[in-house]
Motif scaffolding. Structure first.
Motif, PDB file in Angstrom:
ATOM      1  N   GLY A  45       0.808  -1.214   0.000  1.00 30.28           N
ATOM      2  CA  GLY A  45       0.000   0.000   0.000  1.00 30.28           C
ATOM      3  C   GLY A  45       0.836   1.256   0.000  1.00 30.28           C
ATOM      4  N   GLY A  46       0.147   2.392   0.065  1.00 33.72           N
ATOM      5  CA  GLY A  46       0.823   3.676   0.118  1.00 33.72           C
ATOM      6  C   GLY A  46       0.695   4.297   1.493  1.00 33.72           C
ATOM      7  N   PRO A  47       1.507   5.298   1.768  1.00 32.05           N
ATOM      8  CA  PRO A  47       2.555   5.825   0.882  1.00 32.05           C
ATOM      9  C   PRO A  47       3.739   4.859   0.749  1.00 32.05           C
ATOM     10  CG  PRO A  47       2.653   6.906   3.011  1.00 32.05           C
ATOM     11  CD  PRO A  47       1.430   6.041   3.048  1.00 32.05           C
ATOM     12  N   HIS A  48       4.452   5.029  -0.350  1.00 31.98           N
ATOM     13  CA  HIS A  48       5.574   4.153  -0.671  1.00 31.98           C
ATOM     14  C   HIS A  48       6.856   4.987  -0.648  1.00 31.98           C
ATOM     15  CE1 HIS A  48       7.594   1.457  -4.000  1.00 31.98           C
ATOM     16  NE2 HIS A  48       8.328   1.533  -2.897  1.00 31.98           N
ATOM     17  N   LEU A  49       7.714   4.701   0.337  1.00 31.75           N
ATOM     18  CA  LEU A  49       9.004   5.378   0.476  1.00 31.75           C
ATOM     19  C   LEU A  49      10.099   4.454  -0.029  1.00 31.75           C
ATOM     20  CD1 LEU A  49      11.051   7.497   1.565  1.00 31.75           C
ATOM     21  CD2 LEU A  49      10.834   6.380   3.805  1.00 31.75           C
ATOM     22  N   MET A  50      10.867   4.932  -0.967  1.00 34.17           N
ATOM     23  CA  MET A  50      11.999   4.159  -1.477  1.00 34.17           C
ATOM     24  C   MET A  50      13.310   4.738  -0.964  1.00 34.17           C
ATOM     25  SD  MET A  50      13.318   3.663  -5.439  1.00 34.17           S
ATOM     26  CE  MET A  50      12.167   2.355  -5.874  1.00 34.17           C
ATOM     27  N   PHE A  51      14.234   3.842  -0.639  1.00 35.02           N
ATOM     28  CA  PHE A  51      15.610   4.225  -0.360  1.00 35.02           C
ATOM     29  C   PHE A  51      16.454   3.758  -1.528  1.00 35.02           C
ATOM     30  CE2 PHE A  51      19.854   3.114   1.202  1.00 35.02           C
ATOM     31  CZ  PHE A  51      20.238   4.315   1.754  1.00 35.02           C
ATOM     32  N   ALA A  52      17.182   4.673  -2.145  1.00 37.24           N
ATOM     33  CA  ALA A  52      18.019   4.325  -3.293  1.00 37.24           C
ATOM     34  C   ALA A  52      19.490   4.508  -2.937  1.00 37.24           C
ATOM     35  CB  ALA A  52      17.665   5.182  -4.505  1.00 37.24           C
ATOM     36  N   GLY A  53      20.306   3.588  -3.417  1.00 35.39           N
ATOM     37  CA  GLY A  53      21.730   3.685  -3.115  1.00 35.39           C
ATOM     38  C   GLY A  53      22.530   2.713  -3.950  1.00 35.39           C
ATOM     39  N   HIS A  54      23.772   2.497  -3.536  1.00 35.26           N
ATOM     40  CA  HIS A  54      24.649   1.615  -4.319  1.00 35.26           C
ATOM     41  C   HIS A  54      25.633   0.914  -3.406  1.00 35.26           C
ATOM     42  CE1 HIS A  54      28.150   4.464  -4.205  1.00 35.26           C
ATOM     43  NE2 HIS A  54      27.199   5.376  -4.156  1.00 35.26           N
ATOM     44  N   THR A  55      26.028  -0.277  -3.828  1.00 37.39           N
ATOM     45  CA  THR A  55      27.032  -1.037  -3.085  1.00 37.39           C
ATOM     46  C   THR A  55      28.352  -1.104  -3.832  1.00 37.39           C
ATOM     47  OG1 THR A  55      26.056  -3.048  -4.020  1.00 37.39           O
ATOM     48  CG2 THR A  55      25.418  -2.474  -1.762  1.00 37.39           C
ATOM     49  N   ASP A  56      28.420  -0.556  -5.037  1.00 36.47           N
ATOM     50  CA  ASP A  56      29.715  -0.510  -5.718  1.00 36.47           C
ATOM     51  C   ASP A  56      30.538   0.657  -5.168  1.00 36.47           C
ATOM     52  OD1 ASP A  56      27.861   1.268  -7.055  1.00 36.47           O
ATOM     53  OD2 ASP A  56      29.355   1.521  -8.634  1.00 36.47           O
ATOM     54  N   VAL A  60      15.918   9.360 -10.638  1.00 37.50           N
ATOM     55  CA  VAL A  60      14.698   9.238  -9.834  1.00 37.50           C
ATOM     56  C   VAL A  60      13.814  10.465 -10.003  1.00 37.50           C
ATOM     57  CG1 VAL A  60      13.800   8.831  -7.514  1.00 37.50           C
ATOM     58  CG2 VAL A  60      16.017   7.878  -8.158  1.00 37.50           C
ATOM     59  N   ALA A  61      14.443  11.627 -10.181  1.00 39.68           N
ATOM     60  CA  ALA A  61      13.697  12.887 -10.259  1.00 39.68           C
ATOM     61  C   ALA A  61      12.687  12.901 -11.392  1.00 39.68           C
ATOM     62  CB  ALA A  61      14.669  14.055 -10.408  1.00 39.68           C
ATOM     63  N   LYS A  62      12.882  12.057 -12.390  1.00 38.90           N
ATOM     64  CA  LYS A  62      11.935  12.003 -13.510  1.00 38.90           C
ATOM     65  C   LYS A  62      10.650  11.276 -13.140  1.00 38.90           C
ATOM     66  CE  LYS A  62      15.696  11.961 -16.902  1.00 38.90           C
ATOM     67  NZ  LYS A  62      16.365  11.206 -17.991  1.00 38.90           N
ATOM     68  N   HIS A  63      10.639  10.606 -11.960  1.00 33.79           N
ATOM     69  CA  HIS A  63       9.506   9.764 -11.585  1.00 33.79           C
ATOM     70  C   HIS A  63       8.777  10.226 -10.328  1.00 33.79           C
ATOM     71  CE1 HIS A  63      10.621   6.659 -14.556  1.00 33.79           C
ATOM     72  NE2 HIS A  63      11.878   6.929 -14.220  1.00 33.79           N
ATOM     73  N   CYS A  64       9.516  10.775  -9.350  1.00 39.06           N
ATOM     74  CA  CYS A  64       8.877  11.132  -8.085  1.00 39.06           C
ATOM     75  C   CYS A  64       9.768  12.116  -7.331  1.00 39.06           C
ATOM     76  CB  CYS A  64       8.639   9.883  -7.231  1.00 39.06           C
ATOM     77  SG  CYS A  64      10.153   9.122  -6.572  1.00 39.06           S
ATOM     78  N   PRO A  76       7.625   4.714  -6.632  1.00 34.33           N
ATOM     79  CA  PRO A  76       7.326   5.150  -5.262  1.00 34.33           C
ATOM     80  C   PRO A  76       6.727   6.548  -5.228  1.00 34.33           C
ATOM     81  CG  PRO A  76       9.657   5.368  -5.710  1.00 34.33           C
ATOM     82  CD  PRO A  76       9.071   4.665  -6.901  1.00 34.33           C
ATOM     83  N   ASP A  77       6.183   6.897  -4.070  1.00 31.04           N
ATOM     84  CA  ASP A  77       5.646   8.244  -3.873  1.00 31.04           C
ATOM     85  C   ASP A  77       6.764   9.243  -3.604  1.00 31.04           C
ATOM     86  OD1 ASP A  77       2.746   7.694  -3.996  1.00 31.04           O
ATOM     87  OD2 ASP A  77       3.205   6.415  -2.277  1.00 31.04           O
ATOM     88  N   CYS A  78       7.848   8.776  -3.021  1.00 23.46           N
ATOM     89  CA  CYS A  78       9.005   9.631  -2.750  1.00 23.46           C
ATOM     90  C   CYS A  78      10.219   8.744  -2.548  1.00 23.46           C
ATOM     91  CB  CYS A  78       8.775  10.525  -1.533  1.00 23.46           C
ATOM     92  SG  CYS A  78       8.211   9.648  -0.061  1.00 23.46           S
ATOM     93  N   CYS A  79      11.392   9.340  -2.699  1.00 22.67           N
ATOM     94  CA  CYS A  79      12.629   8.553  -2.654  1.00 22.67           C
ATOM     95  C   CYS A  79      13.724   9.315  -1.919  1.00 22.67           C
ATOM     96  CB  CYS A  79      13.091   8.213  -4.065  1.00 22.67           C
ATOM     97  SG  CYS A  79      14.658   7.323  -4.147  1.00 22.67           S
ATOM     98  N   LEU A  80      14.391   8.626  -1.025  1.00 24.59           N
ATOM     99  CA  LEU A  80      15.549   9.175  -0.327  1.00 24.59           C
ATOM    100  C   LEU A  80      16.799   8.472  -0.826  1.00 24.59           C
ATOM    101  CD1 LEU A  80      16.756  10.939   1.928  1.00 24.59           C
ATOM    102  CD2 LEU A  80      16.421   9.020   3.487  1.00 24.59           C
ATOM    103  N   VAL A  81      17.745   9.231  -1.341  1.00 22.43           N
ATOM    104  CA  VAL A  81      19.032   8.700  -1.775  1.00 22.43           C
ATOM    105  C   VAL A  81      20.034   8.937  -0.648  1.00 22.43           C
ATOM    106  CG1 VAL A  81      20.861   8.841  -3.500  1.00 22.43           C
ATOM    107  CG2 VAL A  81      18.478   9.158  -4.187  1.00 22.43           C
ATOM    108  N   GLY A  82      20.742   7.884  -0.259  1.00 20.49           N
ATOM    109  CA  GLY A  82      21.602   7.978   0.925  1.00 20.49           C
ATOM    110  C   GLY A  82      23.017   8.414   0.660  1.00 20.49           C
ATOM    111  N   GLU A  83      23.235   9.258  -0.330  1.00 23.99           N
ATOM    112  CA  GLU A  83      24.586   9.769  -0.578  1.00 23.99           C
ATOM    113  C   GLU A  83      25.072  10.589   0.621  1.00 23.99           C
ATOM    114  OE1 GLU A  83      26.745   9.306  -2.972  1.00 23.99           O
ATOM    115  OE2 GLU A  83      25.480   8.108  -4.299  1.00 23.99           O
TER     116      GLU A  83
END
Length: 373
Positions: A57-68, A329-333, A154-161
Motif C-alpha cells: 500500500g501507500g505511501p511508498h518510500l523508497m531508499f536508493a543507493g549503491h554497493t559498488d 529518480v527525479a523524472k519519476h517522483c 514510489p511516492d518519494c525517494c531518499l538517496v543515501g549519498e
C-alpha cells in the motif's frame, strides 16, 4: 539487526569495485529477507541490481543507493581498504561513507522501526545498484524503467549519498545541477606560418569561439542553485612544428548548469557561436543529466522535521556537488539526498565514526516515521 555496524562491515568486506559485486547484494538480501522484504535481482547486462519491497500500500518510500565503490587508489591507507576495521571508534574501509555505511544504516533503521511498529503502514523499498560509480547505464535508470512498467514507482525517494558537510544532517540535497560535456573541433586550412594569407588558422577561430562562450556569465544563479559554470577543460592542437599553421584545433568544455538551462538550450548557444566564428567544425555533446529540483513540500518538509528532531539543527537545502543517481529518480517522483558526512569519500582511509553511523540510522528511522506516519 538494529545496529548498522555489523552489516556495514560485511558490505565493506565485499570487494565490489565497479563493476564487480563480490557478493555485496547477496549480503544485503540476506539482511532484508528476515524483515519481510520480497527481494528481486534485476540485473541488466553485467550490472547487478537489487530491488526489495515490504508492503503493497501507500505511501511508498523508497531508499536508493549503491554497493559498488571506487578503487582504493594509490593513496596511503593505514588499514586494509576492505578490512572494515574499527579503530578508535571509527570504521575504516572503502565505502564506509560512500555509501555502504548509508545502506547499512537504512536497513538498521527499518529493523528498529519494525521492532516498535510491526504493523507499519505503507510500503518501504530499496533500489540498490552495483553501477553508480561507473557508467550508470544499466543500474538505477534501468530498474526505474522496469518499476514503471510494473506500476511500482514510489511516492518519494531518499538517496543515501553522503551529503552532510560538517555535522550529520546539516545539508539536504534537494536537487543537482545538470552536467554537459562538449567537444568542439574547428577546421581550418593548414599552411606555412610565414604565409598566413594562404592558410586559415583554426586556432584563432577556436580562441574566438571560447572567448564568446566564456566572456559573460550564463546567469547569476537562482534561489537554490549557484550560477551556471562553463569551464574549458582542454585545448588540443597536436602540432609539433613551430612554422606550420595546423589544419584543426579541438577544445573540450564542461558545463554545470542550473534550472535556467537545458541540454537543448546550451547546445543551441554553442552552435550559434560556432556558426558565427567557425563555420567549418565538428561538435559532439554528451549530457549526463539535466538539472532537477525537488521544491519544498511534504517530502522535503518531512526530512527537515526528521533532522530537527534527531540532530537538533536546521538543515540547509542545497543543490551543489556533482551528479548522482537522484537525477534518474527525479523524472519519476520527489527525491532528495540525505546521508553521512562526506569528508573522506573516495579518499585513502575513507572512514566514518561508529557513533555517527548509528546516529544516521536513527535519523533514517525518524524519516520513515515522518513519511509513513
Amino acid at each position: 539487526m538494529t545496529d548498522p555496524l555489523p552489516l556495514a562491515q560485511a558490505l565493506i568486506r565485499c570487494r565490489s569495485v565497479t563493476p564487480a559485486d563480490d557478493g555485496a547484494l547477496a549480503v544485503l538480501e540476506a539482511a532484508l529477507a528476515p524483515l519481510g522484504f520480497a527481494c528481486q535481482r534485476v540485473d541488466f547486462g553485467t550490472t547487478p541490481n537489487l530491488y526489495a519491497r515490504r508492503g503493497t500500500g501507500g505511501p511508498h518510500l523508497m531508499f536508493a543507493g549503491h554497493t559498488d565503490v571506487v578503487p582504493p587508489g594509490q593513496g596511503h591507507w593505514t588499514t586494509d581498504p576492505f578490512g572494515a576495521e574499527v579503530r578508535g571508534g571509527v570504521l575504516y574501509g572503502r565505502g564506509a561513507t560512500d555509501m555502504k555505511g548509508g545502506v547499512a544504516a537504512f536497513v538498521a533503521a527499518i529493523a528498529a522501526v519494525l521492532e516498535r511498529r510491526p504493523a507499519l503502514p505503507g510500503s518501504l523499498s530499496l533500489l540498490i545498484t552495483g553501477d553508480e560509480e561507473g557508467p550508470a547505464l544499466d543500474g538505477t535508470v534501468k530498474v526505474l524503467g522496469w518499476l514503471k512498467d510494473r506500476g511500482e514507482i514510489p511516492d518519494c525517494c531518499l538517496v543515501g549519498e553522503p551529503t552532510s558537510k560538517v555535522e550529520l544532517g546539516d545539508t539536504i540535497k534537494v536537487g543537482r545541477r545538470g552536467s554537459l560535456n562538449a567537444a568542439i573541433t574547428v577546421h581550418g586550412t593548414q599552411g606555412h606560418a610565414a604565409y598566413p594569407q594562404r592558410a586559415d588558422n583554426p586556432v584563432h577561430r577556436l580562441v574566438r569561439v571560447l572567448h564568446a562562450l566564456t566572456a559573460e556569465p550564463l546567469d547569476q544563479g537562482t534561489r537554490f542553485f549557484e550560477p551556471t559554470s562553463l569551464q574549458v577543460t582542454s585545448v588540443d592542437v597536436g602540432n609539433p612544428a613551430t612554422n606550420v599553421i595546423p589544419g584543426s584545433a579541438t577544445a573540450r568544455l564542461n558545463i554545470r548548469f542550473n534550472e535556467l538551462h537545458t541540454e537543448a538550450s546550451l547546445t543551441a548557444r554553442i552552435k550559434a557561436v560556432l556558426a558565427a566564428e567557425a563555420p567549418r567544425h565538428d561538435l559532439s555533446i554528451e549530457c549526463s543529466g539535466e538539472s532537477f529540483l525537488t521544491s519544498p513540500g511534504p517530502f522535503v518538509d518531512a526530512l527537515v522535521r526528521a533532522v530537527r528532531a534527531e540532530c537538533g539543527r536546521e538543515p540547509s537545502l542545497d543543490t551543489g556537488g556533482g551528479t548522482s543517481d537522484a537525477r534518474f529518480v527525479a523524472k519519476h517522483c520527489p527525491v532528495a539526498e540525505l546521508g553521512a558526512v562526506g569528508a573522506t569519500m573516495h579518499k585513502a582511509d575513507e572512514c566514518t565514526p561508529v557513533d555517527e553511523l548509528r546516529a544516521l540510522s536513527r535519523l533514517y528511522a525518524r524519516v520513515i516515521e515522518e513519511v509513513l506516519g
